[in-house]
Structures are given as C-alpha cells and as structure tokens.
Design an enzyme around this catalytic site. Sequence first.
Site, mmCIF file in Angstrom:
data_model
loop_
_atom_site.group_PDB
_atom_site.id
_atom_site.type_symbol
_atom_site.label_atom_id
_atom_site.label_comp_id
_atom_site.label_asym_id
_atom_site.label_seq_id
_atom_site.Cartn_x
_atom_site.Cartn_y
_atom_site.Cartn_z
ATOM 1 N N GLY A 128 0.816 -1.206 0.000
ATOM 2 C CA GLY A 128 0.000 0.000 0.000
ATOM 3 C C GLY A 128 0.847 1.252 0.000
ATOM 4 N N ILE A 146 0.168 -5.821 5.414
ATOM 5 C CA ILE A 146 0.287 -5.307 4.047
ATOM 6 C C ILE A 146 1.557 -5.808 3.369
ATOM 7 C CG2 ILE A 146 -1.142 -3.285 4.468
ATOM 8 C CD1 ILE A 146 1.387 -1.627 4.831
ATOM 9 N N THR A 172 4.213 -6.858 5.525
ATOM 10 C CA THR A 172 5.276 -6.588 6.492
ATOM 11 C C THR A 172 5.604 -7.772 7.385
ATOM 12 O OG1 THR A 172 3.635 -5.733 8.032
ATOM 13 C CG2 THR A 172 4.686 -4.144 6.575
ATOM 14 N N LYS A 199 10.445 0.300 17.969
ATOM 15 C CA LYS A 199 10.100 1.474 17.189
ATOM 16 C C LYS A 199 9.669 1.023 15.794
ATOM 17 C CE LYS A 199 13.490 4.486 19.529
ATOM 18 N NZ LYS A 199 14.676 5.377 19.346
ATOM 19 N N GLY A 208 8.991 0.520 9.172
ATOM 20 C CA GLY A 208 8.498 0.376 7.815
ATOM 21 C C GLY A 208 8.869 1.500 6.873
ATOM 22 N N GLU A 209 9.224 2.673 7.420
ATOM 23 C CA GLU A 209 9.406 3.833 6.552
ATOM 24 C C GLU A 209 10.796 4.449 6.599
ATOM 25 O OE1 GLU A 209 5.315 6.101 6.474
ATOM 26 O OE2 GLU A 209 5.449 4.867 8.273
#
Length: 698
Positions: free
Chosen positions: A234, A461, A463, A657, A660-661
């Site tokens: 996504g 998604i 992960t 923490k 993903g980004e």
Amino acid sequence: MTTRAPQFPGAPVVRREARDKVTGTARYAADHAPADCLYAWTVPATVAAGRVTAVRAVDALAVPGVHSVLTHDNAPELQEPDDPILAVLQDDRVPHHGWPVALVIAESLEAARTGAGELHVEYERDAYDVTLTDDHPGLYTPEEANGGHPAVRVRGDVERALAGASVQIDATYRMVALHNHPMEPHAATAVWEDGHLTVHDSSQGATKVRDSLAQAFGLDPDRITVVSEHVGGGFGSKGTTRPQGVLAAMAARHTGRPVKLAFPRAQLAEVVGHRAPTIQRVRLGADLDGVLTAVSHEIVTQTSTIKEFVEQAAVPARVMYASPHSRTAHRVTALDVPSPSWMRAPGEASGMYALESAMDELASALGLDPVELRLRNEPETEPDSGRPFSSRGLAACLRDGAARFGWHDRDPRPAARQEGRWLMGTGVASATYPVLVSRSTASAHAARDGALRIAVNATDIGTGARTVLAQIAADALGVAPEAVRVDIGSTDLPVAPLAGGSSGTASWGWAVHKAATALAARLAEHRPLPADGITTTADTEEETGEEPPYARHAFGAHFAETAVDAVTGEVRVRRLLGVYAAGRILNARTARSQFTGGMVMGIGMALTEDCGIDPDFGDFTAKDLASYHVPVCADTADIQAHWIEEDDRHLNPMGSKGIGEIGIVGTAAAIGNAVRHATGARLRALPLTPDTLLPYLL
C-alpha cells in the site's frame, strides 16, 4: 500446549503466510468471487476541470454482457462522506483529470472494460491550473501540515543569525510528484445480504473503511463487515478509504448482486493519492567549526481543490540538528489536481532529501567530513520541543555505518576517482522517523485442548504482521510462536488502528502483549481449564492516551556508492548501506526486509521515478509501470541493512520502534550526495536522470 523455548525477541521467524502467497492460495480483495458476481469498470474524466453535461450510454449498453451504467444521474445517493474524495457519482462536477464520472457494470471484466470504452461523456470545460511554482499567487500558509504539525515554527532570530554566520548555504531543492504503485491494485468486492454490507477491500485498515462506508451509506457500523485479510502492499495509498469500496457497494446496491471492482493500473495515479511535489528552500548558517547557528527550511507544495493535504516536509528539521535559531514553514496552493496523500514516510522522505543535501553542501563549503559535520551538531534535547529523547542512536549509526562502509578511506575531493568511463563517488545522509502509537484492542484465548488464539483487527500489508504478533504473544505466554494462531484483517475482530505511520506493530503489539500477559496469569490459576477455555481482552486506551514526556524517534544513517557513466549520464548504485537505531528488533528477517525495501524505494526516488503533470491536458504524464520506472533487481545489486542494539524503556512493552518507513528517508539524499562526489556537479532536483546529468559531463 507447546512449551519449548520461545523464539523472541529478534528471532528471524519465517512469515507464516509465505507459502500461501507464493502458491497463490492467499486470497486478496479481488480474488473473492461470490455467486452471481458482476464486474465494474470506472470511467475517468478526460478534462482537468469542469462538469459533465451528458453521458450517452446507448453504445455501452449494447455491448454483450453489460448490465448497467451508473452516473451522477442514477447512482445511489450518499450521505456526506468523512473524506470528500469518496463523494463519487454524486454530482456533475469534475475537480480534476481522472475523477470517476461513470461506472460500467457487466457480467464479465472484459465486457465491463469494453463497455467503458463505448461510453460517450460530454463536458463543459473550465479554466484550470495544474502548475506549482514557488511564487504561485494562490500560495497561503495553512494552520497545520499533515500529522497535526503546526505549519510554522520559529525559534530565535533566523535572519539575523544567517546574516552573521561565517558560512552560509542557501539552496532550493525540487521534487516531482511520486506514486505509490503497490503490487496489488486497489480493489473491492461488495455484497449486500439482508441489509448487511460485506466488503473485501484492499486496505491498510479495515476499521477505517467500515467507518467510512457507514458514514457514506448512513448505516450503523454493526451492519457492515470489511475484510482485508491479505493486502499486496500500500505504501500509504491504502491507509485512507479509497473510492473502490464505495463504488463497489453502490453498484451492488443498485444491481442487487455482488460486484467486484479493481482500478486498472493506469487509473491509480489519479484516484488513490500521491506524494505531492515540493519546492524546498533550505538555508543553513554555521561557524568555521561547522557548528550550526541557524536552520531555515521553507516548503512550497500543492493540494487539490477537493480537500487540503499539506506534506509536512519541514518537520524533520525540527528534530535533527542543534541550532539556537530555526524557522520551519509550509505554504500550499490548491490546484486542479488529484488529492495528494500519504506515501511511505510522508514529510520525512521529501524533507530529509533537501535537509541532508544542504548538510552535504555545508560540509563541502567548510572542507569538513560530512559524517563529522553531523556529529558536531548532535542535540542534547529535541531542538523544537526541548524534550529529552527517549533514545537517540544517530551518532552510533553514523559511526557504525562509516566503519562498515569504509567511509574514512574515501578521497574527499569531488570527481577524483574514475574506473574506465565510470565516475565513482560516495555519499552519506541521516534518517529519522517519529515513534507513533494508537489505541488498539485485542483478545487472547486458550482452549481446553491447549490451542492458543490471538484476535486483533490488524492488517498485514506485506510486512509480516501475523508473524511478529505471534512472536509477541508467544513471548508473553512462554510458548513457541507456532503454538499461537493469529486472526487479523476483519472488522469482526477486536478493533485496531490501520497499518500506517510505522505504528502498526507498536499499536497492535501493545494490545496483544497486554491480552497475552493477562491470559498467562489466568492460566497459572486455572488447571484444568473450563470447557469453553479462557479468554482475556485488552484495550490500550489508557496507555496510549498519555502524552509522553520524551521525544521518541527512530534514527538511521545511509551510505551510498554510485557510478556515473561519463558518456551517457547513467547512474548506478554500486553499494547502499543502512544502519538503524529502531529500538528492539522483533524479527530480524522481516525487519531486514522492511529496511531494504525502503532503501529500494529510495533508489527509485533518487534516480528513476519521474512524473509531471501535462499542462495542456492536466493529467499525470506517467500512469503505468512502463512509463513510471520503479527500481528492478538490476538496480539493486548490493543493499545491506544493519541495526544497533538500542534499549529504550520509554516506548511500549516490546521496546520497539517503527521500521516500515525509515529505510526510504535518507536514501535519496545519500545517492544525490554520492553523485555530486562522483561528478563535482550538484543537482538539486530529483530524479537524477541521464538527461539532467549530461550537461555537466560534456
């Protein structure tokens, strides 16, 4: 019950749905085919602004298999939705190119597509504006940027500090619009049965989709079930409710039959959000030792006429480096363009490209090593808020990355190293991403036969959420992960937030840990178990509702080696290294996949992904993967991700923490800085394509 040693924390457990995905048994939104199902195909507007004056459906309805055509004249009426982009087929207005103006419904996908091609739509065209400039007359300062951040923050007297600085950098950086393009297109299958709506939707959060549908159709949420069991990526574009679920539900209500809709790839760019283009002016002031005295980061960006969305690209400058004087500001203008939205690391990815490029320019002006410059400007507390950091591992990431990469062996002179026709260079950039967490609920159940089940409306998604949640529960229960069944991806399960903002594992995991810990305590008191087993529930409203006294962020350092073809201008990334400080890593296998996946996206951001808006037609110029170039395996030869050990007691029970980004955040700047080191040319606009580089090489 399996009682052998748990594999936690950090064990590289293989994702439990991996075989289902590679064998095709995992069912995505468009894979559900209820009996008597119809297929829908959207018809996008071909003008940039105006209104629909007529829809002539005779030819479309004559196509064999076409069932009906929905337009604003006959579509079911909606209540005012919670997001204006969902008000589709409600009036004749065309706010931008690609806005859905009709829906063709047919017995087969092929018939629906053919029918859409035979539909004739007439328009009254309005004047339009799709071009962002740094002096656009419509620019204004909003109250907030995305995430609720104040649009403007000021400390000290920036202008005076800049004027008195020994060394100054004043540079403007530009980024084009970027598109999410997940592997699975946005799709939905909708069924009405006895007044209950069930939607299988490609979404990052089934709860959010259910609530949006309830608002739009005027239903009690209990009369809607949304399932997002498997989602094929996504990158933020499925984080908010998108029109496919609304359109499919409208069509199913209109026809009385189940309806399936999947947006074709070429329509995604205009209906599911994008990373907004930005024009970023960064000004830095420093003394001769490289200590910053002033930081100014000013953003110009665009939103749509439908709603306001402001990319928070100046916010990272409020976190990264110490300086007594700072100004960070956002300005935006509403254009006749599709609504921008979240794309992996919104704000941080674009803002850190500019800030970290400017830091590299400052290092060059000072004759100072870029790693050392960053180390000299480490803050003791968060610069903007003054709060202490719960942990800040940036310095450790920079030092560890420099050692792994062989950074200190480099010749700092630009354009000094060449291998045949290839100009070689290395670059570095920092990365950051905030620690976000939301309220979640979960349940844990132990059956009399020893079976263990966790239920939470989380969304995987791609992960590995199922796997990590099983590890968290297994650790609390003292069992092996494979002993725990995890049910996710349905609004029939305990309410949970969406997968976004790198907050999923922290949010869902906290609730799962709480429920599993309570279950472990109950199990210790009950032997044998009652016939119906034992169930515990958890709600983290109290824990997540408290304002933390600490500034909580993940940090990282990216190192890149690039080779630039002196004849063609082609750029190749020879090596890319990321080192991260992201709390406790819960699964080494899935974490490394997330880090490297973000870095691959950063390569695309830096070198290949390019999409403007045609000023003559008002549409995006690159609408499919033939024209919008994402990195392929040949572009990603040597990518490594590592992390430092970080024990942060101020996060959540897992000490984790979000990961993903952050992998994308500093990658583009590191590559751009490496290209400058290789060629001696500083380009300040992405992507760095051969045509932009060639003038500096001839």
